[in-house]
Enzyme design. Structure first.
Site, PDB file in Angstrom:
ATOM      1  N   ASN A   1      28.826  90.317 -31.605  1.00 48.55           N
ATOM      2  CA  ASN A   1      30.076  89.979 -30.915  1.00 48.55           C
ATOM      3  C   ASN A   1      30.265  90.812 -29.645  1.00 48.55           C
ATOM      4  OD1 ASN A   1      30.684  92.497 -31.912  1.00 48.55           O
ATOM      5  ND2 ASN A   1      32.387  91.860 -33.200  1.00 48.55           N
TER       6      ASN A   1
ATOM      7  N   HIS B   1      29.951  94.143 -29.412  1.00 50.19           N
ATOM      8  CA  HIS B   1      30.453  95.512 -29.589  1.00 50.19           C
ATOM      9  C   HIS B   1      29.374  96.548 -29.240  1.00 50.19           C
ATOM     10  CE1 HIS B   1      29.396  95.633 -34.184  1.00 50.19           C
ATOM     11  NE2 HIS B   1      28.510  96.374 -33.552  1.00 50.19           N
TER      12      HIS B   1
ATOM     13  N   GLU C   1      35.022  97.158 -31.023  1.00 42.65           N
ATOM     14  CA  GLU C   1      35.070  95.715 -31.242  1.00 42.65           C
ATOM     15  C   GLU C   1      35.750  95.012 -30.057  1.00 42.65           C
ATOM     16  OE1 GLU C   1      33.283  94.605 -33.463  1.00 42.65           O
ATOM     17  OE2 GLU C   1      33.777  95.173 -35.517  1.00 42.65           O
TER      18      GLU C   1
HETATM   19  C1  GLP Z   1      26.255  98.297 -35.764  1.00 45.44           C
HETATM   20  C2  GLP Z   1      26.447  99.654 -35.052  1.00 45.44           C
HETATM   21  C3  GLP Z   1      26.126  99.563 -33.603  1.00 45.44           C
HETATM   22  C4  GLP Z   1      24.871  98.747 -33.471  1.00 45.44           C
HETATM   23  C5  GLP Z   1      25.149  97.312 -33.803  1.00 45.44           C
HETATM   24  C6  GLP Z   1      23.919  96.423 -33.896  1.00 45.44           C
HETATM   25  O1  GLP Z   1      27.338  97.858 -36.482  1.00 45.44           O
HETATM   26  N1  GLP Z   1      27.730 100.272 -35.188  1.00 45.44           N
HETATM   27  O2  GLP Z   1      25.998 100.851 -33.043  1.00 45.44           O
HETATM   28  O3  GLP Z   1      24.383  98.800 -32.155  1.00 45.44           O
HETATM   29  O4  GLP Z   1      25.986  97.203 -34.927  1.00 45.44           O
HETATM   30  O5  GLP Z   1      23.197  96.656 -35.043  1.00 45.44           O
HETATM   31  P1  GLP Z   1      21.708  96.172 -35.238  1.00 45.44           P
HETATM   32  O6  GLP Z   1      20.875  96.988 -34.312  1.00 45.44           O
HETATM   33  O7  GLP Z   1      21.403  96.424 -36.669  1.00 45.44           O
HETATM   34  O8  GLP Z   1      21.680  94.719 -34.882  1.00 45.44           O
END
Ligand code: GLP
Length: 238
Positions: free
Chosen positions: A132, A134, A139
């Site tokens: 999304n 973030h 968020e």
């Molecule tokens: C998580 C973390 C983020 C991360 C993102 C993507 O919830 N809080 O810091 O960059 O979501 O995660 P992933 O790399 O597992 O796709």
């Protein structure tokens, strides 16, 4: 923004590693902003291999992590504290006293983390991106002016992260403590990695969209030194 598009996850991890190693070699006492999630795992593997094979040292490096779940003890298997020690710190010569992760659920905890960072200037802040848009756990809707704060996680984020909690959303914490976008923007350099098709819309909004709180990562358009490393799938909508 400097955009590097690679063929796949391994190559993206390698490109990101070159940036990270460049910072540490140039400045052995660099301050690293670090991230969790599945995305940086390849980079962290490269850092550990390089440390073991080439002796790149992290003994003078200081690190600050982006975020942490609220309500999980530090020794919980899915805490970001555990993640970082398992996937990176245990394979490097970084000193435990130089490692920082946010922790807690009060304004005082948030202010204490900002204060701990005050004496340092982050040389490179590593980021992943949520589906999304973030960054950290900022968020959509988070004002760009926020510093470290407590957030309520959105449904999509909790669904995305349920894979780490037996695919059971009820086990995924509802809140997190995270550096704010203003905290992230203070870093001298930002290194964002995004791979996979499920990041393509967020990557598009980050790079091609107007800077808006609807896509927290779009704030990075206002940062003077951002390197975005993508694979073809994440870059497919650009
Ligand atoms: C998580 C973390 C983020 C991360 C993102 C993507 O919830 N809080 O810091 O960059 O979501 O995660 P992933 O790399 O597992 O796709």
């Amino acid at each position: 923004m400097k955009i590097i598009v690679t063929d796949n996850y391994e190559q993206a991890s390698l490109e990101a590693f070159k940036v990270m190693k460049g910072v540490v070699v140039k400045k052995p006492n660099a301050v690293l902003g670090l991230a969790t999630g599945s995305t940086p795992l390849g980079l962290y593997k490269n850092m550990i291999e390089d440390h073991k094979e080439n002796g790149t040292s992290y003994k003078d490096v200081v690190s600050f992590n982006l975020d942490e779940y609220v309500g999980l003890p530090r020794d919980h298997k899915e805490s970001y504290y555990t993640f970082m020690h398992t996937n990176l710190f245990s394979g490097l010569d970084i000193l435990e006293e130089n490692v920082h992760l946010p922790y807690g659920n009060t304004k005082e905890d948030c202010d204490a983390y900002e204060k701990a960072m005050e004496d340092y200037s982050v040389d490179v802040q590593l980021l992943g991106i949520g589906g999304n848009g973030h960054i950290g756990f900022n968020e959509p809707g988070t004002p760009f002016t926020e510093t470290t704060h407590i957030v309520e996680l959105q449904e999509r984020t909790r669904v995305d992260n349920a894979r780490f909690f037996d695919n059971d959303i009820n086990q995924v914490p509802t809140h997190a403590i995270t550096m704010g976008i203003a905290t992230i923007m203070k870093a001298k350099k930002v290194l964002l990695i995004a791979t996979g098709e499920n990041k393509a819309d967020a990557v598009y909004a980050m790079i091609k969209g107007e800077p808006t709180v609807d896509c927290p990562a779009s704030a990075l358009q206002n940062h003077p030194d951002v390197v975005v490393v993508l694979d073809k799938a994440a870059a497919s909508k650009l």
